[in-house]
Design a protein around this motif. Structure first.
Motif, PDB file in Angstrom:
ATOM      1  N   THR A 182      50.813-109.832   8.800  1.00 52.09           N
ATOM      2  CA  THR A 182      50.065-108.486   9.294  1.00 52.09           C
ATOM      3  C   THR A 182      51.079-107.487   8.855  1.00 52.09           C
ATOM      4  O   THR A 182      51.723-107.228   9.187  1.00 52.09           O
ATOM      5  N   ASP A 233      34.881-109.006  14.809  1.00 50.35           N
ATOM      6  CA  ASP A 233      35.465-108.545  13.611  1.00 50.35           C
ATOM      7  C   ASP A 233      35.841-107.347  13.781  1.00 50.35           C
ATOM      8  O   ASP A 233      36.593-106.683  12.921  1.00 50.35           O
ATOM      9  N   TYR A 238      40.492-106.898  19.238  1.00 48.06           N
ATOM     10  CA  TYR A 238      40.913-108.370  19.484  1.00 48.06           C
ATOM     11  C   TYR A 238      41.992-108.798  18.355  1.00 48.06           C
ATOM     12  O   TYR A 238      41.958-109.759  18.435  1.00 48.06           O
ATOM     13  N   GLN A 239      42.341-107.791  17.358  1.00 45.10           N
ATOM     14  CA  GLN A 239      43.293-108.403  16.196  1.00 45.10           C
ATOM     15  C   GLN A 239      44.269-108.487  17.825  1.00 45.10           C
ATOM     16  O   GLN A 239      44.953-108.906  16.640  1.00 45.10           O
ATOM     17  N   HIS A 241      44.527-109.720  20.089  1.00 37.11           N
ATOM     18  CA  HIS A 241      43.934-111.150  20.541  1.00 37.11           C
ATOM     19  C   HIS A 241      44.549-112.607  19.187  1.00 37.11           C
ATOM     20  O   HIS A 241      44.629-113.347  19.865  1.00 37.11           O
ATOM     21  N   ARG A 242      44.013-111.773  18.598  1.00 33.73           N
ATOM     22  CA  ARG A 242      44.195-112.804  16.933  1.00 33.73           C
ATOM     23  C   ARG A 242      45.850-112.667  17.142  1.00 33.73           C
ATOM     24  O   ARG A 242      46.203-114.169  17.113  1.00 33.73           O
ATOM     25  N   VAL A 243      46.633-112.307  17.632  1.00 31.23           N
ATOM     26  CA  VAL A 243      47.771-112.299  17.261  1.00 31.23           C
ATOM     27  C   VAL A 243      49.087-113.143  19.201  1.00 31.23           C
ATOM     28  O   VAL A 243      49.186-113.932  18.841  1.00 31.23           O
ATOM     29  N   CYS A 245      46.230-114.174  21.840  1.00 33.28           N
ATOM     30  CA  CYS A 245      45.803-115.683  22.567  1.00 33.28           C
ATOM     31  C   CYS A 245      45.859-117.149  21.714  1.00 33.28           C
ATOM     32  O   CYS A 245      45.837-117.150  20.737  1.00 33.28           O
ATOM     33  N   PRO A 247      44.038-120.519  20.651  1.00 37.60           N
ATOM     34  CA  PRO A 247      42.995-120.773  20.112  1.00 37.60           C
ATOM     35  C   PRO A 247      41.629-120.910  20.845  1.00 37.60           C
ATOM     36  O   PRO A 247      40.452-120.393  21.149  1.00 37.60           O
ATOM     37  N   LEU A 250      40.629-117.606  22.472  1.00 33.86           N
ATOM     38  CA  LEU A 250      40.166-116.725  20.571  1.00 33.86           C
ATOM     39  C   LEU A 250      38.398-117.257  20.991  1.00 33.86           C
ATOM     40  O   LEU A 250      37.853-116.200  20.712  1.00 33.86           O
ATOM     41  N   THR A 251      37.968-118.634  21.087  1.00 31.41           N
ATOM     42  CA  THR A 251      36.760-118.810  21.351  1.00 31.41           C
ATOM     43  C   THR A 251      36.163-118.361  21.853  1.00 31.41           C
ATOM     44  O   THR A 251      35.332-117.897  22.302  1.00 31.41           O
ATOM     45  N   ALA A 254      35.565-114.641  21.768  1.00 35.56           N
ATOM     46  CA  ALA A 254      34.066-113.814  20.931  1.00 35.56           C
ATOM     47  C   ALA A 254      33.038-114.713  20.945  1.00 35.56           C
ATOM     48  O   ALA A 254      32.385-113.631  21.086  1.00 35.56           O
TER      49      ALA A 254
END
Ligand code: SF4
Length: 328
Positions: A182, A233, A238-239, A241-243, A245, A247, A250-251, A254
């Protein structure tokens, strides 16, 4: 693997530095021999007339490094200008580096355009990739963690090292660029997180400040109204969140976004809670370190002495190869 990486003394660090660089350094120090330096001479190449307060910035930045988990017992933390050998190697490498190699470095023209208010018409600015090569080659680095935009610099270092080896004899190993996952962390307004854009979450921010800042972070503009579905996306928040949260989180978030089952604030609460789990101990550690700036200074001084020992050995070999600079 020997790792070298540096950061200009920008003062307090933010989430962009933490996610983009410090997590990676923390991983690398587990297995590699790491040299992490404060690149104060590099700061001069673009800001020679704006160096007031640099001493404070150095301490603040190293406090953040250590608070984020960079361990002075595992990694050598040092001040570039405290190891004068960097300047000597820079000078010697500059003798064999064609100007055309420097002019074609992509960031040369880009930075001149971006920083129109600075004097970048200097010899020092053109030559800063040579200083970078000296920083890296000095420690026999085999790996250099960089973002994608810095890969050409590592390639240039390899070319300069190769040329030195060809002209004077085998001296330097070839470093590889270690791409960081990243390199661009979005700020609160969706642009790259940066102190100068005033869109940053600092490691020194209180829990309340972090919560308030992240709560108003930009989201997918499609979600102007609560019942409008969005796309994670296209969401800067949300970027993060990706770091931070899990899985499952995230699901769930999203899906909640795409179906408008949840609102943005509800969605962000999940990420804010996770980010805070990570930031709280860093904040606590940095407060303890900030109360003892002399100890931080001692860490830098000890690391600089250690780095100097390595640099002196390298330069003894380099001087012997070049045939200039030995004792008289
Ligand atoms: S619901 Fe979450 S992912 Fe979707 S736009 Fe809002 S904050 Fe971003």
């Amino acid at each position: 693997m020997k790792i070298v990486s540096g950061m200009r003394p920008t003062g307090r660090l933010h989430l962009g530095h933490l996610i983009g660089t410090l997590y990676n350094w923390r991983r690398l120090q587990e297995t590699g021999e790491c040299f992490f330096f404060v690149a104060d001479w590099h700061a001069l190449t673009t800001d020679y007339d704006r160096m007031q307060g640099v001493g404070t910035s150095i301490i603040e930045m190293v406090i953040d490094w250590i608070a984020a988990g960079i361990d002075p017992a595992r990694a050598t933390i040092f001040l570039q200008s405290g190891v004068r050998e960097h300047a000597e190697l820079h000078l010697l490498l500059s003798m064999i580096t064609p100007i055309a190699w420097l002019e074609r470095v992509p960031t040369y023209k880009e930075t001149q355009q971006q920083l129109g208010d600075r004097d970048l018409s200097t010899y020092g600015f053109l030559g800063y990739p040579v200083l970078q090569a000296a920083d890296i080659l000095m420690y026999g680095a085999t790996g250099v963690p960089v973002g994608a935009d810095q890969v050409p610099h590592v390639e240039l270092t390899r070319e300069i090292g190769r040329r030195f080896n060809r002209v004077f004899g085998d001296t330097f190993p070839e470093p590889q660029a270690l791409l960081t996952g990243t390199s661009r962390v979005p700020g609160l307004d969706g642009r790259k997180m940066s102190k100068s854009y005033n869109n940053a979450v600092f490691l020194a921010d209180t829990a309340e400040e972090v919560r308030a800042k992240l709560s108003r972070m930009m989201t997918d503009p499609r979600r102007a109204r609560r019942h409008d579905p969005g796309d994670p996306d296209d969401c800067p928040a949300y970027q993060l969140h990706r770091v931070y949260c899990t899985p499952e989180e995230l699901t769930s978030t999203a899906e909640g976004c795409r179906t408008a089952r949840i609102g943005c604030l509800e969605c962000k609460q999940v990420m804010i809670a996770r980010a805070e789990q990570e930031l709280a101990p860093i904040r606590e550690h940095r407060a303890a370190l900030a109360a003892r700036p002399d100890d931080v200074h001692d860490v830098i001084a000890a690391g600089t002495r250690r780095a100097r020992t390595v640099a002196e050995a390298t330069m003894a070999a380099v001087r012997a190869r070049v045939g200039v600079g030995g004792n008289v």
